[in-house]
Structure formats: C-alpha cells, structure tokens
Scaffold this active site. Structure first.
Site, PDB file in Angstrom:
ATOM      1  N   GLU A   1       0.834  -1.207   0.000  1.00 25.76           N
ATOM      2  CA  GLU A   1       0.000   0.000   0.000  1.00 25.76           C
ATOM      3  C   GLU A   1       0.868   1.256   0.000  1.00 25.76           C
ATOM      4  O   GLU A   1       2.077   1.185   0.173  1.00 25.76           O
ATOM      5  CB  GLU A   1      -0.944  -0.003   1.201  1.00 25.76           C
ATOM      6  CG  GLU A   1      -0.236  -0.254   2.527  1.00 25.76           C
ATOM      7  CD  GLU A   1      -0.351   0.898   3.486  1.00 25.76           C
ATOM      8  OE1 GLU A   1      -0.389   2.048   3.016  1.00 25.76           O
ATOM      9  OE2 GLU A   1      -0.393   0.635   4.701  1.00 25.76           O
TER      10      GLU A   1
ATOM     11  N   LYS B   1      -3.966  -1.500  14.074  1.00 27.17           N
ATOM     12  CA  LYS B   1      -3.196  -0.424  14.698  1.00 27.17           C
ATOM     13  C   LYS B   1      -3.599  -0.280  16.170  1.00 27.17           C
ATOM     14  O   LYS B   1      -4.782  -0.318  16.510  1.00 27.17           O
ATOM     15  CB  LYS B   1      -3.406   0.880  13.942  1.00 27.17           C
ATOM     16  CG  LYS B   1      -2.816   0.862  12.535  1.00 27.17           C
ATOM     17  CD  LYS B   1      -3.015   2.189  11.825  1.00 27.17           C
ATOM     18  CE  LYS B   1      -2.351   2.164  10.450  1.00 27.17           C
ATOM     19  NZ  LYS B   1      -3.051   1.291   9.493  1.00 27.17           N
TER      20      LYS B   1
END
Length: 317
Positions: free
Chosen positions: A27, A162
């Site tokens: 990404e 995350k």
C-alpha cells in the site's frame, strides 16, 4: 468501459503474474501519510528489497495521473514520496472521483486490496489494518478495511490492527463479516507496536505453506479475504503499557483539536511519533519489513500450489 481502462500494471508485475510467479502488493498511504520525505522513499525501497530477497515481485499501488497504478517504481515512486504532503488518502469511496479528477493519492488497505484483486494479486503486506476506532459507539468511525476484507479475495499480512484502535471491537466486526484471522506462529492477536493484545486469533498457523493452503481453499470456496496476523519482531516491540499511555495522550490531543474521520489516524500516528521521540516509527518500519518477508513467503507457497494444481489438471487431461 471496464476497470482495465483505469488500471495501469507495470511490465515487471504483468510478466510475473502471467508466468505464475509470486507477487506481493504494497500500500502507499504509509508513503504519503505515514512518514516524511526522504524517509518514506527509503522505507518503501527497503520493503520492496525485502520482498525480492524472499523470492517475490513487489507491487506498490497508488493512484497517479488518473490511473490505479500497480507496480509504481523509479521516478514515479520518488514523485509519490515527494508529493506526500499534497496527496489524498484514497479509500474505497474515493476511487472513482480520484480517477476522474486526477491527482495523486496513497491507497489505504481497502483500496490496495481492490486494486490487487483487479490485477490478479492474491497477497498483500501492510503494517496494520484499520478497524473500529475507540469511541465508535458514538462516532461510528469504522474503517472500510473491514468490509473490504469480507468481500475481496486477497490475503492481508499485517501486525494486527493499529494499536490506536479498539482491538476487541475490531475482531468482533471481523467475526461478524466472516473474515478468518490467522495467527502466524502465534495464538495472541498482535497489537501493531506490541506483540500481544490479549485477544486470541481464530487459528494459529506454523508456516507459509500452511497459510497458503488455508488461503487457497478460502478463495476456492468463493469466500472473501483472509487476515494473517504476524507479530512485530521481539527486538523492535514496544512495551504495551508504555505505548498505551502515549496513545491515550494522542487521543486527548485529537479530541481537543477536533480531529476526526480520515484525518484521525495520520494525526494520531504523527503525535505518537513525537511522544515516543521517533521510536514508534522505527518499530513501524521493522514490522512492515517483517510482514513483507512473510507475505513473500506465503505468495511463493501459493505460486507453488498453483503450479502443482496445473500439473495435476494436465495429468488428468
């Protein structure tokens, strides 16, 4: 007009896919929104080198010049890194508008999955997925990454979600959407900078070959994506309690400044970088490189599975 009209695949990636060689998607929001230039350029080059060393072809994905680019490299990669401050952050909802309007954008996990699937890439390495934000019961801030994982046949190798997110709610949402969470040599779902979150994965796998067999069957059954949770290397892991204190402080700063929606994650990561005096970024780079290595091994194993399957089909014919 089809998606092929908006997809630009580099010759290296195209040849690798045509030849059945392993390819790993990467990404680009980590380039455009994750760190400043030139550290972002150095990082992506290092990650691509890790993919190559482990036997696969890297395919960095971004939106540039009105195209979904699969395999950004050379001058274009440097242009993406230099233009990070002006680049958009492209999730699923933004793709059509950005392709029409032009400009440059880093692709989130969701958008990278989409582009990878359209290109025929089955494995994708990232740092950590997006998920359910803390306080989502009032803000409804839930990443499109989770929905994408439920419907797009790409295996995402990450260091969990995350740490800034609500990990239990993120895992509950993945379960609701039927997304299998595989722990790579672990039973504990990793928390990005920390090796453990205290939450369990669905299934523990012990090798890239084992992961490849699960992923291949998942796709053969017509189901969606697979999440492979790979803990940050112990040598770079951060203390869970210490990082949690920094996260809580960063969240308070975001609330005080009214930061929300797609600006929230970049804001929190930047603030945590400041609060940890750069240690969070060092850990981030280490975990991305580690995920890239595992993703390349899984992609190689899947390529070998595909070759065996073709051989069996020919033998039967």
């Amino acid at each position: 007009m089809s998606i092929k009209d908006h997809l630009s695949i580099s010759s290296e990636v195209r040849k690798a896919l045509a030849g059945g060689r392993p390819v790993v998607a990467l990404e680009s929001t980590i380039i455009t929104h994750g760190m400043p230039y030139p550290q972002n350029l150095e990082m992506v080059r290092r990650v691509e080198a890790v993919v190559r060393r482990n036997g696969a072809v890297p395919a960095t994905i971004a939106i540039m010049d009105g195209k979904l680019r699969v395999g950004v490299k050379g001058e274009d990669l440097e242009r993406l890194a230099r233009g990070g401050g002006k680049a958009a952050k492209a999730s699923r909802r933004d793709v059509a508008a950005l392709l029409v309007l032009g400009g440059m954008a880093g692709t989130t996990v969701a958008t990278t999955m989409m582009a990878a699937a359209w290109a025929g890439i089955q494995v994708f390495a990232t740092g950590g997925i997006g998920g359910v934000h803390r306080g989502a019961e009032t803000t409804f801030d839930i990443s499109a990454d989770l929905e994408e994982l439920s419907q797009t046949q790409v295996a995402v190798v990450c260091a969990g979600a995350k740490s800034i997110l609500d990990i239990p709610k993120t895992l509950e949402t993945l379960e609701t959407h039927g997304v299998p969470v595989l722990g790579y040599k672990t039973e504990d779902f990793p928390a990005f900078w920390a090796r453990q979150s205290g939450q369990k994965v669905d299934h523990r796998i012990e090798s890239a070959e084992e992961a490849a067999r699960v992923i291949a069957l998942q796709f053969e059954l017509g189901m969606g994506g697979v999440l492979v949770a790979n803990p940050i290397p112990e040598s770079h892991a951060m203390d869970a309690r210490a990082i949690e204190a920094r996260i809580e402080e960063a969240i308070r700063c975001a609330e005080a400044e009214g930061v929300s929606r797609k600006d929230l994650t970049p804001f929190l990561l930047k603030r945590i970088f400041e609060l940890t005096e750069g240690k969070s970024l060092i850990a981030n780079i280490a975990l991305v490189e580690n995920n890239a290595a595992v993703a390349a091994e899984i992609a190689t194993a899947m390529s070998e599975l595909g070759a065996k399957s073709k051989s069996k089909s020919k033998a039967k014919a």
